[in-house]
Design an enzyme around this catalytic site. Sequence first.
Site, PDB file in Angstrom:
ATOM      1  N   LEU A 242       0.859  -1.203   0.000  1.00 19.07           N
ATOM      2  CA  LEU A 242       0.000   0.000   0.000  1.00 19.07           C
ATOM      3  C   LEU A 242       0.890   1.246   0.000  1.00 19.07           C
ATOM      4  O   LEU A 242       0.913   2.024   0.957  1.00 19.07           O
ATOM      5  CB  LEU A 242      -0.929  -0.029   1.214  1.00 19.07           C
ATOM      6  CG  LEU A 242      -2.034  -1.087   1.128  1.00 19.07           C
ATOM      7  CD1 LEU A 242      -2.804  -1.167   2.443  1.00 19.07           C
ATOM      8  CD2 LEU A 242      -2.994  -0.792  -0.032  1.00 19.07           C
ATOM      9  N   HIS A 243       1.587   1.428  -1.116  1.00 18.23           N
ATOM     10  CA  HIS A 243       2.577   2.512  -1.193  1.00 18.23           C
ATOM     11  C   HIS A 243       1.918   3.890  -1.033  1.00 18.23           C
ATOM     12  O   HIS A 243       2.204   4.628  -0.086  1.00 18.23           O
ATOM     13  CB  HIS A 243       3.298   2.469  -2.542  1.00 18.23           C
ATOM     14  CG  HIS A 243       3.855   1.134  -2.882  1.00 18.23           C
ATOM     15  ND1 HIS A 243       4.929   0.602  -2.220  1.00 18.23           N
ATOM     16  CD2 HIS A 243       3.486   0.215  -3.814  1.00 18.23           C
ATOM     17  CE1 HIS A 243       5.213  -0.587  -2.741  1.00 18.23           C
ATOM     18  NE2 HIS A 243       4.345  -0.844  -3.697  1.00 18.23           N
TER      19      HIS A 243
END
Length: 311
Positions: A242-243
């Site tokens: 979940l950058h």
Amino acid sequence: MKPIILDVDTGIDDALAISYAVNSPELELLGVTTCFGNVTVQEATRNTLLVLEHLDSSLPVIPGAAKPFFVSRVKASAVHIHGRDGMGNTLSDGKLPKREASSQYAPQFIIDQVRSRPHQVTIITVAAMTNLALAIMQAPDIVNLVDNVIVMGGAVTRAGNATPHAEANIYADPEAADYVFASGIPITLVGLDVTMETLLPKKDVEVWRDKQTTLGDLMADMTDFYIDAYEDFYPGIGGCGLHDPLAVGVAIHPDFVTTSPMHVRVDLEGFHTLGRTVGDLRSKPANQPNMQVCLQVDADRFLKHFLSRVV
Ligand code: RIB
Ligand code: CA
């Protein structure tokens, strides 16, 4: 409420970050600026407008850079991670948003917003850093007028993803990133060091589908594609990084992460290391820190918070 400009290259995790930000009452989104990267800037703008449509949001979307700041190089394709359309191949052919993007240019929008709210605006970049570099080049005064810049980019203590050493957002425009890093603007770097610790598994995505909403279905379809791509890339990983959402999370709750002050520059010449974020990790660094680098994350707490808001 914290005034925010979100700079994206939408992109599946960008779409998740947009939804998370729009649904977060702590943030006052001033606008979403777009850049080339995962897709072209035109596609990023279209995708951003479509995501906002699903969120019933009329936030301004301001198109920005179509190519790198200084040198154009052949860029790694993101089709295998984000699909041909940047949305996990969920868009039907010719799908267009109902409204149009702003006629302003993203770097100018950034300058205007920062100058009109001195020391208040946080810029979150989750794409190549070209728009911000262009804004600083045109208006260096903004360096001392922003509250903070939260950058999803880089990999200071671990492997890259675009190349063995470079992370995709930095690799897309290394000169832009290095120009921003050297500018003196306050930065919090949310790199792969922490974003690869925040993995979203398929079981959580199923819950979105169960909601039977168009937003839930879109997010679930896209994210399934993204998780499958991660599984191909990193067999056995069990989820997607979940950058871009973590960068938004850090704007809401800075204590999701632990940071360390560091001097970081970007390798602009290395044949094998172009785009690498080189942090001076020595006990006596040669230069003063130019940013706060996130080195640890409370992944469980962040993930719970993200899941409570994204869909
Ligand atoms: O390396 C991850 C980053 O590259 C994310 O911002 C993703 O959307 C891609 O742009
Ligand atoms: Ca992105």
